[in-house]
Design a protein around this motif. Structure first.
Motif, short mmCIF file in Angstrom:
data_model
loop_
_atom_site.label_atom_id
_atom_site.label_comp_id
_atom_site.label_asym_id
_atom_site.label_seq_id
_atom_site.Cartn_x
_atom_site.Cartn_y
_atom_site.Cartn_z
N ARG A 1 -4.82 -0.61 -7.66
CA ARG A 1 -5.41 -0.10 -8.96
C ARG A 1 -5.09 -0.46 -9.91
O ARG A 1 -5.35 -0.78 -10.99
N ASP B 1 2.39 7.31 4.59
CA ASP B 1 1.79 7.33 3.46
C ASP B 1 1.24 6.34 2.93
O ASP B 1 1.94 5.28 2.42
N PHE B 2 -0.14 6.32 2.61
CA PHE B 2 -0.65 5.03 2.13
C PHE B 2 -1.19 5.34 0.71
O PHE B 2 -1.99 6.34 0.70
N SER B 3 -1.50 4.52 -0.14
CA SER B 3 -2.35 4.60 -1.32
C SER B 3 -2.57 3.32 -1.75
O SER B 3 -1.89 2.35 -1.54
N LEU B 4 -3.81 3.13 -2.37
CA LEU B 4 -4.08 1.96 -3.16
C LEU B 4 -3.73 1.96 -4.54
O LEU B 4 -4.32 1.16 -5.32
N GLU B 5 -2.71 2.81 -4.85
CA GLU B 5 -2.50 3.24 -6.26
C GLU B 5 -2.00 1.90 -6.81
O GLU B 5 -2.34 1.30 -8.02
N ASN B 6 -1.13 0.83 -6.13
CA ASN B 6 -0.70 -0.32 -6.69
C ASN B 6 -1.45 -1.29 -6.99
O ASN B 6 -1.66 -1.68 -8.01
N VAL C 1 0.93 -1.17 -0.01
CA VAL C 1 0.06 0.13 0.05
C VAL C 1 0.82 1.50 0.05
O VAL C 1 0.43 2.29 0.51
N LYS C 2 2.19 1.02 -0.58
CA LYS C 2 3.08 2.24 -0.59
C LYS C 2 3.55 2.32 -2.09
O LYS C 2 3.56 1.56 -2.75
N PRO C 3 3.57 3.75 -2.45
CA PRO C 3 4.08 3.84 -3.90
C PRO C 3 5.73 3.59 -3.62
O PRO C 3 6.57 4.82 -3.76
#
Lengths: 410, 434
Positions: free
Chosen positions: B187, B180-185, B55-57
């Motif tokens: 997605r 920092d978290f993102s669901l970009e991965n 969940v990390k870029p």
């Protein structure tokens, strides 16, 4: 005379005729490098007729005269030679005559032997379902043996033979897997010499041995007390542990590789053998623990209790009673762990960048480039395979026991 | 500990959770502690860390935290003692995105260099120099010049500024430890077209690879179940594919099936079976038409599956053989008396007896085949329609340098795996002892 029985005998002969000629022709091709096209049709018909002759002679009441298989062999030979115009491998008899004659003899004897084994006890008259099925199974097993032996042995044969060739001969005729003794021992082993002198394979061999042996020692150091505790001592969670320890073995290495790569990079452990020696035991301990605990359970606990009564401590019991009794299990676990560590590829590939500390697996991968000739790659493969195969053959009994005693490898 | 043990033994039999039993418990935990520690560290820890990374870029380059790079050189070409020269430090923030805080440069002024002027940020204490630079922006560059004169000692030395390396310290946000978290991965991997084909290939590979290995193993076990001369030798031979290193056998297959110099293709073309060499590991599909319908045969995938079956049949063969040899022969004698044919005996007696071990083997091998990375990676590198999930982890994480996306695929692998493992525990026959 029953048509069913005749067809069965005929099909048996047909199968062995065709299988035999194809196998022998391919073998002849690979040994001599001359393209030997099998005359499958002629061989099939020859096999068919000779099988019928064999069954007919076998079930003939009079036992005088020649043996049934001799007549069958002669029939096979004659029909094959006539059907293929005296060239069963489509080669003129002048090319590699010795090998051709040898191949022909092997074919005739082999096909006759296989047919006669399959059809022994068969008759052209009525046969029960039982008798017919016995023949089906013999055919299936025979063909199975041939097929399995070829698919297992051919890659290893090609591996060894390719490593003994030179670049020019490989490109000139990929089928020529013969050993060319005329170039002398130096020429034959040129790839190996170059690997050891220019490609640093001696060092890789040492590194691999060091890593594998250390992994074995570390694994035993961790798993022996663990296995003893799980199998002998009572504590809450024991049953759960002994069942779930194998679950760890189902965690794929590829899932661990990214976090370990990240963390080891930050800690400076990535490009080191220490890093490998942390990861390898962690992956082998669960299975070693599982194998050992099974064995420890089988040792009568009375022996250990007697030791305790006589004043030994638990540690003393383990060292003086349990371990000496479980030497076979320790041997098989050690060999097994050694093999896993020796053959390991993923972590060695991911972690090691420095050619000074390449393991063999990593070293062979570095040979897989367009600049390195194929025979070097195969020689590297042979160097990586031979130690582990020698160990395996030496201790096969232990290993097979260990493998089947609830062990496993991914 | 020994004295304590002996004491407790002399106290008579324990009742309930006595001291001896408690001691035994602690001993057990003590003996298991190292195993626990290393497994937590190398298996459980990374498993959790994998979720964290997914969940990390994070890019592969982020593993080197942003730092200030420094390059020291002497300028001014001093020729004689007393000439003026300057020592120049070129500083640069290695990252274009992140700032670095509390940057401090320390270095020793080389011997024989008399400092006349230092920049404002620097302070000199004897020959030790400390420059407090503070926070620097992403992409920041700077030159610090120390002016002075040289002596003969300086000129005589070979590159005297190299005598001490400048040391930089500073703090930067490490993307791995930040919040920092993102669901970009996720997605990204789920929206990629290839992901679903990767998933499909994974299942084909797993199912057919497992099935192939089992069927071959069952057949091989039948062959060796009867005693004959040389059985031990044949059994050893049949185990070769399994005990050999994967790199050796995989590269051998690559060489064997090579379209230009491979033995198999040479055999096939020279014997007239095919007209052109077949690129077994490089060709995605062969098109053919069956009853007028265009069909595709996934060639590379099939070859890889064949390799899988070839390499792992020995394992199932060993287990099945061990089980077959433990079947009671009375049953077969009774069946023989009743006139059961060999095939009937196999179908109605052997197979039911083998069902337990076969199902266990199927589940185990299914999971391991699903986990397999090395084989496909070495054979095809995941090209030509053979990319499975595990190879995709490598592809995303290392080939495309996107660690986060790789970890996200690894999470998918793990989730699918947990599903299998749950099924495995639910349905595994207990009596097989696996």
């Amino acid at each position: 005379m029953r048509p069913g029985s005749i067809i069965l005998a005929a099909i048996t002969g047909l199968i062995w005729g065709v299988t035999g000629i194809v196998v022998i022709a391919v073998t002849l091709t690979l040994i001599t490098g001359e393209v030997a096209l099998p005359q499958a049709t002629a061989a099939g018909i020859a096999g068919l007729v000779s099988a019928l002759v064999f069954v007919w002679r076998q079930s003939a009441v009079s036992s005088g005269g020649l043996q049934a298989w001799v007549i069958a062999a002669i029939t096979l030979f004659v029909i094959l030679m006539v059907g293929s115009f005296a060239a069963p491998f489509t080669l003129p008899l002048s090319t590699v005559p010795v090998w051709q004659i040898l191949a022909l003899i092997v074919f005739v004897l082999g096909a006759t032997w296989a047919t006669s084994v399959c059809l022994s006890g068969a008759s052209l008259g009525a046969m029960s379902r039982y008798e017919r099925e016995v023949i089906y199974i013999r055919i299936a097993k025979g063909v199975g043996f041939v097929v399995f032996t070829i698919i297992v042995a051919l890659p290893f044969y090609v591996m060894v033979m390719t490593s003994l060739k030179s670049q020019q001969t490989l490109l000139a005729n990929p089928l020529d897997l013969s050993i060319d003794f005329s170039q002398g021992l130096d020429g034959l082993l040129r790839s190996y010499v170059e690997l050891f002198t220019q490609f640093n394979f001696g060092r890789y061999l040492l590194v691999s041995a060091y890593v594998s042996v250390s992994t074995v020692l570390l694994t035993l150091l961790f798993s022996v007390p663990g296995a003893y505790a799980v199998s002998r001592l009572r504590f809450p969670g024991q049953a759960f542990l002994s069942r779930s320890v194998l679950l760890i073995y189902m965690v794929p290495a590829i899932v661990l590789v990214i976090p370990l790569y990240a963390v080891f990079s930050q800690l400076g452990l990535r490009n080191t053998l220490t890093g490998l020696l942390i990861v390898y035991p962690a992956t082998t301990i669960p299975v070693a623990l599982y194998m050992l605990q099974g064995y420890f359970r089988g040792i009568p606990s009375e022996l250990e209790e007697a030791g305790l009564m006589d004043g030994l401590t638990r540690i003393g019991v383990i060292l003086k009673i349990t371990l000496p009794l479980s030497l076979p299990a320790l041997a098989s676990v050690s060999l097994y762990v050694f093999m896993i560590a020796w053959n390991e590829f993923l972590f060695a590939f991911m972690f090691l960048d420095n050619p000074d500390i390449f393991t063999l697996s990593r070293g062979v991968v570095s040979l897989n480039s367009s600049e390195v000739p194929r025979q070097h790659l195969m020689a590297g493969a042979v160097i990586a395979t031979v130690p582990v195969l020698v160990i395996f053959l030496w201790f096969e009994r232990f290993l097979v026991q260990g493998l089947t005693a609830g062990s496993v490898k991914g | 500990m020994s004295a304590q043990n002996q004491n407790s033994e002399s106290l008579g039999p324990p009742k309930g959770v006595g001291p001896m039993q408690r001691r035994e418990m602690w001993l057990a935990y003590l003996m298991l502690a190292p195993t626990f520690a290393i497994i937590l560290m190398i298996v459980a820890g990374p498993l959790l860390a994998n979720f964290w990374i997914s969940v990390k870029p994070v890019q592969l380059a982020d593993l080197r935290p942003p730092t200030v790079l420094v390059n020291e050189r002497v300028r001014g070409r001093p020729a004689a003692a007393g000439d003026s020269a300057e020592i120049e430090y070129r500083l640069r923030n290695s990252s274009q995105e992140a700032e670095v805080r509390d940057v401090v440069l320390t270095d020793a002024i080389p011997a024989g260099f008399n400092v006349t002027a230092v920049p404002d940020v620097c302070a000199l204490n004897g020959s030790a120099m400390t420059c407090t630079i503070g926070t620097v922006e992403p992409g920041w560059r700077e030159r610090l010049k120390i002016e002075g004169t040289v002596t003969d000692a300086f000129l005589a030395a070979n590159r005297p500024e190299r005598a001490s390396k400048p040391v930089i310290s500073g703090d930067a946000d490490n993307i791995l430890t930040s919040f920092d978290f993102s669901l970009e991965n996720f997605r990204r991997i789920f929206s990629a077209d290839e992901f679903w084909s990767v998933l499909r290939v994974t299942f084909y590979y797993t199912i057919f690879g497992t099935g192939g290995a089992l069927v071959l193993g069952l057949f091989a076990a039948q062959l060796l179940n009867t005693a004959f001369k040389g059985r031990g030798f044949v059994r050893g031979l049949f185990l070769f594919p399994y005990v050999s290193p994967v790199i050796a056998v995989a590269f051998t297959w690559v060489v064997l099936f090579d379209p230009f110099s491979g033995t198999v293709n040479a055999l096939l073309t020279k014997m007239g079976v095919v007209s052109d060499p077949i690129n077994f590991f490089g060709q995605r599909a062969i098109e053919y038409s069956l009853f007028g319908i265009q069909m595709e045969f996934p060639l590379a995938l099939t070859t890889v599956i064949a390799f899988e079956a070839w390499r792992y049949f020995p394992l199932s063969f060993l287990f099945i053989l061990a089980r077959m040899q433990s079947i009671n022969t009375d049953m077969y004698e009774a069946a023989e008396m009743d006139g059961a044919t060999p095939l009937q005996q196999f179908w109605y007696l052997s197979l039911p007896q083998l069902m337990g071990i076969l199902s266990v083997l199927f589940l185990l091998r299914f999971i391991w085949t699903f986990n397999k990375f090395d084989d496909i990676f070495l054979l095809t590198g995941g090209n030509a329609g053979t990319r499975t999930l595990t190879v995709d982890v490598y592809e995303q994480g290392f080939a495309l340098s996107n660690l986060g996306a790789g970890a996200a695929v690894a999470v998918v692998v793990f989730v699918v795996l947990v599903t299998f493992a749950t099924l495995f525990i639910r349905f595994s026959p207990k009596e097989e002892g696996l």
